[in-house]
Scaffold this motif. Structure first.
Motif, PDB file in Angstrom:
ATOM      1  N   ILE A  26      45.302  33.716  53.115  1.00  0.00           N
ATOM      2  CA  ILE A  26      45.049  33.296  51.520  1.00  0.00           C
ATOM      3  C   ILE A  26      46.268  32.772  51.036  1.00  0.00           C
ATOM      4  O   ILE A  26      46.361  31.752  50.438  1.00  0.00           O
ATOM      5  CB  ILE A  26      44.558  34.595  50.921  1.00  0.00           C
ATOM      6  N   PHE A  35      43.312  26.514  47.851  1.00  0.00           N
ATOM      7  CA  PHE A  35      42.550  27.339  47.173  1.00  0.00           C
ATOM      8  C   PHE A  35      42.628  27.696  45.641  1.00  0.00           C
ATOM      9  O   PHE A  35      43.843  27.356  45.527  1.00  0.00           O
ATOM     10  CB  PHE A  35      43.070  28.723  47.930  1.00  0.00           C
ATOM     11  N   THR A  38      41.013  33.376  45.009  1.00  0.00           N
ATOM     12  CA  THR A  38      40.078  34.233  45.820  1.00  0.00           C
ATOM     13  C   THR A  38      39.539  35.329  44.883  1.00  0.00           C
ATOM     14  O   THR A  38      39.886  35.869  43.808  1.00  0.00           O
ATOM     15  CB  THR A  38      40.875  34.651  46.917  1.00  0.00           C
ATOM     16  N   SER A  40      36.389  39.038  45.273  1.00  0.00           N
ATOM     17  CA  SER A  40      35.735  39.729  46.012  1.00  0.00           C
ATOM     18  C   SER A  40      34.097  39.682  45.567  1.00  0.00           C
ATOM     19  O   SER A  40      33.854  39.450  44.390  1.00  0.00           O
ATOM     20  CB  SER A  40      35.709  41.393  46.010  1.00  0.00           C
ATOM     21  N   GLY A  47      33.871  38.159  50.379  1.00  0.00           N
ATOM     22  CA  GLY A  47      35.033  37.402  49.584  1.00  0.00           C
ATOM     23  C   GLY A  47      34.358  36.077  49.358  1.00  0.00           C
ATOM     24  O   GLY A  47      33.556  35.502  49.988  1.00  0.00           O
ATOM     25  N   VAL A  49      35.974  31.856  47.985  1.00  0.00           N
ATOM     26  CA  VAL A  49      37.213  31.409  47.791  1.00  0.00           C
ATOM     27  C   VAL A  49      36.706  29.565  47.608  1.00  0.00           C
ATOM     28  O   VAL A  49      36.257  29.117  48.449  1.00  0.00           O
ATOM     29  CB  VAL A  49      37.941  30.967  49.160  1.00  0.00           C
ATOM     30  N   ASP A  66      41.295  31.551  59.663  1.00  0.00           N
ATOM     31  CA  ASP A  66      41.307  32.935  59.027  1.00  0.00           C
ATOM     32  C   ASP A  66      41.127  34.091  60.118  1.00  0.00           C
ATOM     33  O   ASP A  66      39.921  34.045  60.701  1.00  0.00           O
ATOM     34  CB  ASP A  66      40.046  32.935  57.810  1.00  0.00           C
TER      35      ASP A  66
END
Length: 95
Positions: A26, A35, A38, A40, A47, A49, A66
């Motif tokens: 991240i 990005f 980010t 939840s 999550g 993004v 990831d």
């Protein structure tokens, strides 16, 4: 631009084991400027993004890197969005 959804998968129990690598992933995406943020998916489903500045193949490569994806902690869905209008603060997404 892309919306990346990371939904918990069958190996969710290994999240703690791979959290440091996921957080580094991240941070790298934020530092690279791809990005936007980010967050939840509530309640505790995974999550999200939002990302920009790369093509589909680049998004797929980045998501595959990831550790949560590689270790099946989450399943990733990449949704490509073609922005049409935006608040002035988000005009950079229109180019």
């Amino acid at each position: 631009m892309f919306i990346v959804l990371l939904r918990f998968a069958e190996n969710r129990g290994a999240a703690a084991q791979h959290m440091a690598g996921h957080q580094a992933w991240i941070r790298q995406g934020l530092e690279d400027g791809v990005f936007l943020l980010t967050g939840s998916i509530q309640p505790g489903l995974g999550g999200v993004v939002p990302a920009h500045g790369m093509d589909r193949a680049g998004a797929e490569r980045r998501v595959a890197a990831d550790p949560f994806v590689a270790e099946r902690v989450v399943e990733a869905e990449i949704i490509e969005v073609a922005p049409g209008m935006a608040d002035k603060r988000l005009d950079f997404l229109l180019s």
